[in-house]
Enzyme design. Structure first.
Site, PDB file in Angstrom:
ATOM      1  N   GLY A 173     -10.704 -11.435  33.885  1.00 37.54           N
ATOM      2  CA  GLY A 173      -9.720 -11.409  34.741  1.00 37.54           C
ATOM      3  C   GLY A 173      -9.942 -12.564  35.908  1.00 37.54           C
TER       4      GLY A 173
ATOM      5  CD  GLU B 110      -6.902 -11.944  31.647  1.00 42.34           C
ATOM      6  OE1 GLU B 110      -7.366 -11.334  32.042  1.00 42.34           O
ATOM      7  OE2 GLU B 110      -6.181 -11.847  30.770  1.00 42.34           O
TER       8      GLU B 110
ATOM      9  CB  ALA C  25     -11.288  -6.187  35.159  1.00 42.76           C
TER      10      ALA C  25
ATOM     11  CD  GLU D 101     -11.504 -10.130  29.250  1.00 46.12           C
ATOM     12  OE1 GLU D 101     -12.007 -11.339  28.450  1.00 46.12           O
ATOM     13  OE2 GLU D 101     -10.658 -10.442  30.093  1.00 46.12           O
TER      14      GLU D 101
END
Ligand code: NAI
Length: 701
Positions: A102, A105, A63, A125
Site C-alpha cells: 500500500g 500504491e 497496509a 502482497e
C-alpha cells in the site's frame, strides 16, 4: 487510533509526513491524517504543492495487516489515492527506505516520485496470497509496462531505486534523504500546470505484448506458483489494465482482490507471515536481558556445515576464525567457501574484489589458543558426543568469559554438551540446515541452563544474518528432525506394502512439497540416513522392527547412495538430477516384502498422504505438549522453511486445524487399529485426543 501524519509548510509546499513507527504502516490513524492533510492543502491558498513522505527513514511498508481481521474503517486507501490523483495541486512522493505494498500504491497516486538511492520499492502482497488492492495492478503497468509489473507483483520482490528509476517507476534518485529534492520538484511542477498529470491518465505500453504472451507467462510461472491463486489473479488484473479505463480496471482489481482475500491460501499465508515473526520470541525472557555484542566468531569444523555456517557471518562483514584438525582440512573447507562465493560472480552478483574482501574475513587456525578473543563459537565437528564434549571443554578453557559456545548438532543432547563446560549458561544449540548458506531456517536450541542474555543475542544474530529463527527445547532431533522420523518411517513401510517410490513421491509432490521422501533421500544421501539409523540402533533408540528403514538400508548396502552415485531409490543419467524409475529397486522392494511376509497391494494417493503426514502432525502435537515448541506456528515455520511443506497450506499444524482435529484424530485411531503395534507407531498424542474431543484446533489450545 494508532499512527498519525505530521504536517509542516515549507516554501509553499505542504509536507505530509507519515509517523507510524516502526514501519509507517497505513493504519487507520495514518489514513485519516493523509486525508485531512490533503484537504487542508487544497483549501489553503498559501499551499502550491504537496510532498508526501515518511518519518523514521521510511516511506511506508504498506497496509497494517493486524487490521485484516476486521473490515477496515474508512477512509479506505483506494479512496485516498483516487482523491490524490484528482487533486488540483501536484503531489510528489519523497521515498526513503521502503515503499512497499500500500505504501508504493500511495506513491503511485502521486504525480511524481523521488527516491533516495538506498530505497527499495515493491508490491509483496502475493507473499500473503493477495494481489495489490489499492490500484497497484492498474497504475504500475501504466508506468513500467506489463513485463516489469508482472515481475514485481508475481515475485513479490522489491526493486532498488536505481532499477526503479531505469524502468520509470521513480522520476529521480538522490543520495541521502529524498525530501529536499521532492520539495524542489513539487515547486517546479506547481509553476507549470501542464508539466504534471496523474498515472491513471496514462495508457499501458503494450507494444511487445503478443496474443500468446499471457499464456506463455502463466506456463513459465506454473511450477513456482503451484497451488496458489494470487499469481493468476495478478496476471488477470494486469491484462485488464491494458484494455480497460482506469475506473473499470480498479473495479476488476477489487473483485480479484476480494477473491484472494477469501481464499484459504491467503489465510494460510497470513498465518505463516505472523508465525514467522512470532517464532523468535521467548515470552519468558527477562525484560532486562541484554544481547551481547558479536564482533568476531569462530567455527570449529570446516566441513559441509561449518563452511556454509561461516559464510552467513562473513557475508555480513563479521570476521570468522575457521578451525579444523589440521591446516589442510581448513584449507579444503575454505576452498569450498570460495567456490560457493565464486558462483555469485558468475551470476553477476559479486565482483572479484568483493570475493577477495569476503575471503579476507576468514582466518584459518588449528589452535584453540587463537580463539581467546572471539565472541561466539559455533561447533560443527562430526556428530559424536565424546568428540563434542572434548571440543567444548577445550573451548571452555580458551574462550574469554562471556563468549557464547554454540553447537550445530542435529541430534545430540545440548544439555549434556553444556555440562562438559564450567559455563552451561553460555551454551546454546544453533541448528542450521543444509546448505547452511542458503537454507533460511535456524533452530535455536535452548538448553536447560541457557541464559536469557545468550538467547537475546542469538535471536538478534539470527535476524542479522537473514535466518528465520525458531526456538526449540532439547530433545532428540529437536522440532524438525523429530517430526521427520514418522514421515520417513511410514514412507518406507508404504514401499513394502506396494506403493512404488514414484507413486509416493508424486502423491507428496501433488500435495505441494517440492519433492517426495524418496527423491529427498536420494538428494540428502542414502548413506547419511543409514548411518543415523545405525547409530540409533546401537543406542537402542530404534524400534526393533525388521521393516524399519529396510529398503533404504539395502540400497545403502548396494552402494546406491542417491544422486551422488547416480543411483538410489531412482536412477540418474550422468549429470542429471531428474529421477528415473529403476526396475532393480522395484525388484528389491518386492523381494523384501515377500521375505517379511507382506502382501503388496495398490495404494491410493489419499492413503499415502495421510500415512506420511499424520504421524508428523501427531508428533508435532507431542512436541507442543512437552513445550519443546512454544507455539504451533513455530512448528509450521520449521516445516515450511526447513522441509518444503507448502506455505500455502500454512504448515502441518495449521493444515491439521483446517482438516479439523476430530478428523485427524479419527484417522489416526483408524490407522492405530489397522496398523498399530507394540512400537506405538500410531498411538494418538494426548493433546491431539483432548483437542479433538473438545472440538478445538492447535491454534486455540
Ligand atoms: P563434515 O564431516 O562435513 O564436517 C565435519 C568437520 O569437522 C570435518 O572437516 C572434520 O575434519 C572436522 N573435525 C572433526 N573433529 C574435529 C576437531 N576435533 N576439531 C576441529 N575440527 C574437527 O560434517 P557435517 O555434515 O558438516 O556435520 C557437522 C555437524 O553438523 C554434525 O554435528 C551434524 O550432525 C550437524 N549437521 C549436519 C547437517 C547436514 O545436513 N550435513 C545438517 C545440520 C546439522
Amino acid at each position: 487510533m494508532s499512527g498519525k501524519v505530521e504536517t509542516h509548510l515549507l516554501d509553499g509546499v505542504l509536507v505530509l509526513s507519515i509517523d507510524s513507527p516502526p514501519v509507517n504502516a497505513l493504519s487507520h490513524g495514518v489514513r485519516v491524517g493523509i486525508e485531512e492533510g490533503l484537504r487542508a492543502a487544497m483549501d489553503d491558498p498559501s499551499v502550491d504543492a504537496i510532498v508526501l513522505t515518511g518519518l523514521h527513514g521510511k516511506f511506508s511498508a504498506g497496509a497494517d495487516i493486524s487490521e485484516f481481521s476486521a473490515a477496515p474503517k474508512p477512509p479506505h486507501l483506494p479512496f485516498i489515492i483516487d482523491a490524490m490523483e484528482e487533486a488540483t495541486k501536484p503531489i510528489v512522493a519523497a521515498i526513503d527506505g521502503i515503499a512497499l505494498g500500500g505504501g508504493l500504491e500511495l506513491a503511485l497516486g502521486c504525480h511524481a516520485r523521488v527516491a533516495s538511492s538506498a530505497a527499495k520499492l515493491g508490491l509483496p502482497e502475493v507473499l500473503i496470497g493477495l494481489i495489490p488492492g489499492a490500484g497497484g495492478t492498474q497504475r504500475l503497468p501504466r508506468l513500467v509496462g506489463v513485463e516489469q509489473s508482472l515481475e514485481i507483483m508475481v515475485s513479490g520482490r522489491p526493486v532498488n531505486a536505481a532499477k526503479a528509476h531505469a524502468m520509470g517507476l521513480v522520476d529521480e534518485v538522490v543520495e541521502g534523504g529524498a525530501l529536499d529534492a521532492a520539495v524542489q520538484r513539487a515547486q517546479q511542477l506547481a509553476q507549470v500546470p501542464e508539466s504534471w498529470s496523474s498515472v491513471g491518465e496514462k495508457n499501458v505500453n503494450t507494444e511487445d505484448i503478443t496474443n500468446s504472451y499471457y499464456d506463455n507467462y502463466m506456463q513459465s510461472i506454473a511450477k513456482k506458483t503451484r497451488g496458489q491463486i494470487a499469481p493468476g489473479r495478478i496476471v488477470e488484473a494486469v491484462k485488464g489494465s491494458t484494455r480497460l479505463p482506469l475506473e473499470d480496471g480498479l473495479k476488476l482489481e477489487r473483485d480479484l482482490f476480494l477473491q484472494c482475500m477469501k481464499s484459504p491460501e491467503s489465510k494460510a499465508l497470513q498465518h505463516v507471515f505472523f508465525s514467522e515473526r512470532a517464532a523468535p520470541q521467548l515470552p519468558s525472557m527477562d525484560a532486562s536481558a541484554q544481547p551481547r555484542e558479536i564482533k568476531k566468531i569462530a567455527v570449529i569444523g570446516a566441513g559441509t556445515m561449518g563452511g556454509g555456517i561461516a559464510m552467513n557471518f562473513a557475508s555480513r562483514g563479521i570476521p570468522v576464525r575457521m578451525m579444523d584438525v589440521d591446516a589442510q582440512a581448513v584449507e579444503r573447507g575454505l576452498a569450498v567457501v570460495r567456490g560457493n562465493y565464486a558462483r555469485g560472480i558468475k551470476r553477476g552478483k559479486m565482483t572479484e574484489a568483493q570475493l577477495e574482501a569476503l575471503m579476507g574475513l576468514f582466518e584459518p587456525t588449528t589452535d584453540y589458543a587463537e580463539l581467546a578473543d572471539v565472541d561466539l563459537v559455533i561447533e560443527a565437528v562430526f556428530e559424536d558426543m565424546d568428540l563434542k564434549k572434548r571440543v567444548f571443554s577445550e573451548l571452555d578453557r580458551h574462550c574469554k568469559p562471556g563468549a557464547i559456545l554454540a553447537t550445530n548438532t542435529s541430534t545430540l543432547d545440548v544439555d549434556e554438551i553444556a555440562a562438559s563446560t564450567q559455563r552451561p549458561a553460555d551454551v546454546v544449540g544453533l541448528h542450521f540446515f543444509s546448505p547452511a548458506n542458503i537454507m533460511r531456517l535456524l533452530e535455536i536450541v535452548r538448553g536447560a541452563a541457557t541464559s536469557d542474555s545468550v538467547m537475546a543475542t542469538v535471536i538478534k544474530l539470527a535476524k542479522h544474518i537473514g535466518k528465520v529463527g525458531v526456538i526449540s527445547g532439547v530433545c532428540y532431533g529437536f522440532i524438525g528432525n523429530r517430526m521427520l522420523e514418522g514421515y520417513a518411517r511410514e514412507s518406507g513401510l508404504l514401499l513394502l506394502e506396494g506403493a512404488s517410490p514414484q507413486e509416493i513421491d508424486r502423491a507428496i509432490f501433488d500435495f505441494g512439497f517440492p519433492m517426495g521422501p524418496m527423491a529427498m533421500g536420494d538428494l540428502a544421501g542414502i548413506d547419511v540416513g543409514a548411518r543415523v539409523r545405525e547409530e540409533r540402533r546401537k543406542a537402542g533408540s530404534l524400534p526393533d522392527d525388521p521393516r524399519y528403514g529396510v529398503i533404504a538400508d539395502k540400497l545403502n548396502e548396494l552402494g546406491r547412495f542417491g544422486q551422488k552415485t547416480g543411483r538410489g531409490f531412482y536412477h540418474y543419467e550422468s549429470g542429471s538430477r531428474a529421477p528415473v524409475p529403476d526396475a532393480e529397486v522395484n525388484e528389491l522392494i518386492a523381494e523384501q516384502a515377500q521375505k517379511l511376509g507382506i502382501e503388496q497391494r495398490a495404494i491410493r494417493d489419499a492413503e499415502i498422504v495421510e500415512r506420511c503426514l499424520f504421524p508428523l502432525i501427531n508428533e508435532g502435537a507431542r512436541i507442543l505438549d512437552e513445550g519443546i515448541a512454544l507455539r504451533p506456528g513455530d512448528i509450521d515455520v520449521v516445516w515450511i522453511f526447513g522441509y518444503g511443506f507448502p506455505a500455502y497450506r500454512g504448515g502441518p499444524m495449521y493444515y491439521a486445524d483446517q482438516l479439523g482435529l476430530d478428523h485427524v484424530y479419527e484417522r489416526i485411531c483408524h490407522y492405530s487399529e489397522t496398523l498399530g503395534n507394540e512400537f506405538g507407531y500410531w498411538t494418538p498424542s494426548p493433546l491431539l485426543e483432548r483437542l479433538a474431543k473438545e472440538g478445538k484446533g492447535f491454534l486455540e489450545r
